[in-house]
Design an enzyme around this catalytic site. Structure first.
Site, PDB file in Angstrom:
ATOM      1  N   ASP A 154      44.372 -35.155  57.888  1.00 14.21           N
ATOM      2  CA  ASP A 154      44.059 -34.103  56.912  1.00 14.21           C
ATOM      3  C   ASP A 154      42.573 -34.025  56.576  1.00 14.21           C
ATOM      4  O   ASP A 154      41.791 -34.916  56.933  1.00 14.21           O
ATOM      5  CB  ASP A 154      44.882 -34.323  55.625  1.00 14.21           C
ATOM      6  CG  ASP A 154      44.988 -35.797  55.241  1.00 14.21           C
ATOM      7  OD1 ASP A 154      44.119 -36.574  55.647  1.00 14.21           O
ATOM      8  OD2 ASP A 154      45.944 -36.156  54.532  1.00 14.21           O
ATOM      9  N   ASP A 188      52.796 -40.146  44.498  1.00 14.93           N
ATOM     10  CA  ASP A 188      53.907 -39.189  44.389  1.00 14.93           C
ATOM     11  C   ASP A 188      54.783 -39.194  45.649  1.00 14.93           C
ATOM     12  O   ASP A 188      55.630 -38.320  45.830  1.00 14.93           O
ATOM     13  CB  ASP A 188      53.379 -37.766  44.105  1.00 14.93           C
ATOM     14  CG  ASP A 188      52.527 -37.199  45.244  1.00 14.93           C
ATOM     15  OD1 ASP A 188      52.334 -37.896  46.270  1.00 14.93           O
ATOM     16  OD2 ASP A 188      52.069 -36.044  45.115  1.00 14.93           O
ATOM     17  N   HIS A 236      53.800 -38.868  48.801  1.00 14.82           N
ATOM     18  CA  HIS A 236      53.396 -38.025  49.930  1.00 14.82           C
ATOM     19  C   HIS A 236      52.945 -38.831  51.140  1.00 14.82           C
ATOM     20  O   HIS A 236      52.465 -39.957  50.996  1.00 14.82           O
ATOM     21  CB  HIS A 236      52.318 -36.999  49.527  1.00 14.82           C
ATOM     22  CG  HIS A 236      50.962 -37.569  49.241  1.00 14.82           C
ATOM     23  ND1 HIS A 236      50.115 -37.014  48.301  1.00 14.82           N
ATOM     24  CD2 HIS A 236      50.270 -38.625  49.746  1.00 14.82           C
ATOM     25  CE1 HIS A 236      48.979 -37.684  48.262  1.00 14.82           C
ATOM     26  NE2 HIS A 236      49.049 -38.670  49.134  1.00 14.82           N
ATOM     27  N   GLU A 257      52.913 -32.816  49.898  1.00 15.94           N
ATOM     28  CA  GLU A 257      53.252 -33.097  48.513  1.00 15.94           C
ATOM     29  C   GLU A 257      54.749 -32.856  48.267  1.00 15.94           C
ATOM     30  O   GLU A 257      55.416 -32.243  49.108  1.00 15.94           O
ATOM     31  CB  GLU A 257      52.425 -32.171  47.605  1.00 15.94           C
ATOM     32  CG  GLU A 257      50.921 -32.326  47.765  1.00 15.94           C
ATOM     33  CD  GLU A 257      50.368 -33.647  47.200  1.00 15.94           C
ATOM     34  OE1 GLU A 257      51.096 -34.653  47.182  1.00 15.94           O
ATOM     35  OE2 GLU A 257      49.200 -33.655  46.782  1.00 15.94           O
TER      36      GLU A 257
HETATM   37  C1  F6R Z   1      44.804 -39.588  53.732  1.00 16.65           C
HETATM   38  C2  F6R Z   1      46.199 -39.254  53.470  1.00 16.65           C
HETATM   39  C3  F6R Z   1      46.857 -39.570  52.174  1.00 16.65           C
HETATM   40  C4  F6R Z   1      46.621 -41.023  51.732  1.00 16.65           C
HETATM   41  C5  F6R Z   1      47.343 -41.319  50.427  1.00 16.65           C
HETATM   42  C6  F6R Z   1      47.027 -42.702  49.916  1.00 16.65           C
HETATM   43  O1  F6R Z   1      44.416 -39.192  55.023  1.00 16.65           O
HETATM   44  O2  F6R Z   1      46.794 -38.687  54.322  1.00 16.65           O
HETATM   45  O3  F6R Z   1      48.227 -39.351  52.295  1.00 16.65           O
HETATM   46  O4  F6R Z   1      47.076 -41.871  52.733  1.00 16.65           O
HETATM   47  O5  F6R Z   1      46.976 -40.377  49.463  1.00 16.65           O
HETATM   48  O6  F6R Z   1      45.674 -42.812  49.622  1.00 16.65           O
HETATM   49  P1  F6R Z   1      45.013 -44.204  49.235  1.00 16.65           P
HETATM   50  O7  F6R Z   1      45.089 -45.069  50.456  1.00 16.65           O
HETATM   51  O8  F6R Z   1      43.585 -43.876  48.886  1.00 16.65           O
HETATM   52  O9  F6R Z   1      45.792 -44.742  48.110  1.00 16.65           O
END
Ligand code: F6R
Length: 262
Positions: free
Chosen positions: A67, A136, A138, A143
């Site tokens: 992403d 959450d 995801h 989301e």
């Molecule tokens: C990032 C992504 C997100 C993160 C998730 C956790 O490329 O796809 O899904 O993996 O938000 O983020 P952290 O590791 O910063 O807690």
């Protein structure tokens, strides 16, 4: 789904990096799906160490990131382009033309997302996809409520994600509210999934994803549908799992693992 609870973040990172290196050692031209965020930093550090000290080769590897924030140019310090360059790509020998990250500045999201999906297919599909998990539930920026069949597209971030990611920006208002993200359907097509989770703030999402129902409200629960997924976590992230003893029992008694003499 293989659930691996590690004693701490460092052990989790090293074990997960070992899984990546196993794939590269058997398939030097593998296609890797990559994630950003705090969680995979230790894994990237270990892969860089393996490259520098043990010759792990990335010269034939192709990558696709999950992403990117819409509106951030590649040079923005909070863009995922910048993150990947700083934390991984500039330290290894991957040819720049083999790197794919969704564009944060494309004017034609539809055409870009269709091209991204096509590129993944042209490159033979993703061999191993790294994932983190949001508080959450995801994966990527899928989301709650994202279709389990969704493909690469523009997505509005949840307020909880904006709040979580505000720590990287000067102020919450600076966090973009849109991202281009691979869909859950895109992710499920990877041949192997490797999700990492660290810290107490992920414990509820991890438990829901592993032990709750498969639901678009926790998109990480879609890993239950995948035939080859591994979830690495530290003790804190595992703290709400009900079946933790069983997961450990499985790890201690893997078929093929040395058995005590009769
Ligand atoms: C990032 C992504 C997100 C993160 C998730 C956790 O490329 O796809 O899904 O993996 O938000 O983020 P952290 O590791 O910063 O807690």
């Amino acid at each position: 789904m293989e659930v691996i609870v590690c004693s701490a973040y460092q052990e989790m990172s090293v074990q997960a990096a070992h899984e990546v290196s196993k794939v590269l050692n058997t398939k030097p031209n593998a296609v890797l799906g990559l994630a950003t965020g705090s969680t995979p930093l230790g894994l990237y550090k270990e892969l860089v160490r393996l490259h520098k000290e043990e010759g792990l080769d990335f010269s034939q590897v192709t990558t696709f990131n999950l992403d990117e924030y819409v509106g951030l140019p590649d040079t923005h310090p909070q863009s995922y382009h910048y993150f990947m360059k700083q934390n991984f790509f500039q330290h290894i020998n991957i040819p720049p033309q083999n790197v794919h990250i969704p564009s944060g500045t494309t004017r034609n999201h539809l055409a870009f997302c269709a091209w991204y999906e096509r590129r993944i297919t042209e490159c033979g599909g993703i061999d191993l996809q790294l994932l983190g998990i949001g508080s959450d539930g995801h994966i990527a920026f899928n989301e709650p409520g994202s279709s389990l069949g969704s493909r690469t597209r523009i997505k509005t971030l949840a307020k909880e994600t904006i709040q979580d990611n505000a720590r990287f920006f000067e102020k919450k208002q600076d966090v973009p509210i849109y991202a281009i993200t691979m869909g859950v359907g895109t992710i499920l097509e990877a041949r192997k999934l490797l999700l990492l989770a660290s810290g107490k703030s992920k414990a509820a999402a991890v438990a829901a994803a592993i032990e709750g129902p498969v639901t678009s409200m926790i998109t990480a629960s879609a890993l239950q549908l995948h035939p080859n997924s591994m979830i690495f976590m530290d003790k804190e992230a595992a703290s709400q799992l009900k079946m933790r003893d069983y997961y450990q029992w499985i790890q201690d008694n893997k078929p093929g693992a040395p058995q005590p003499e009769p």
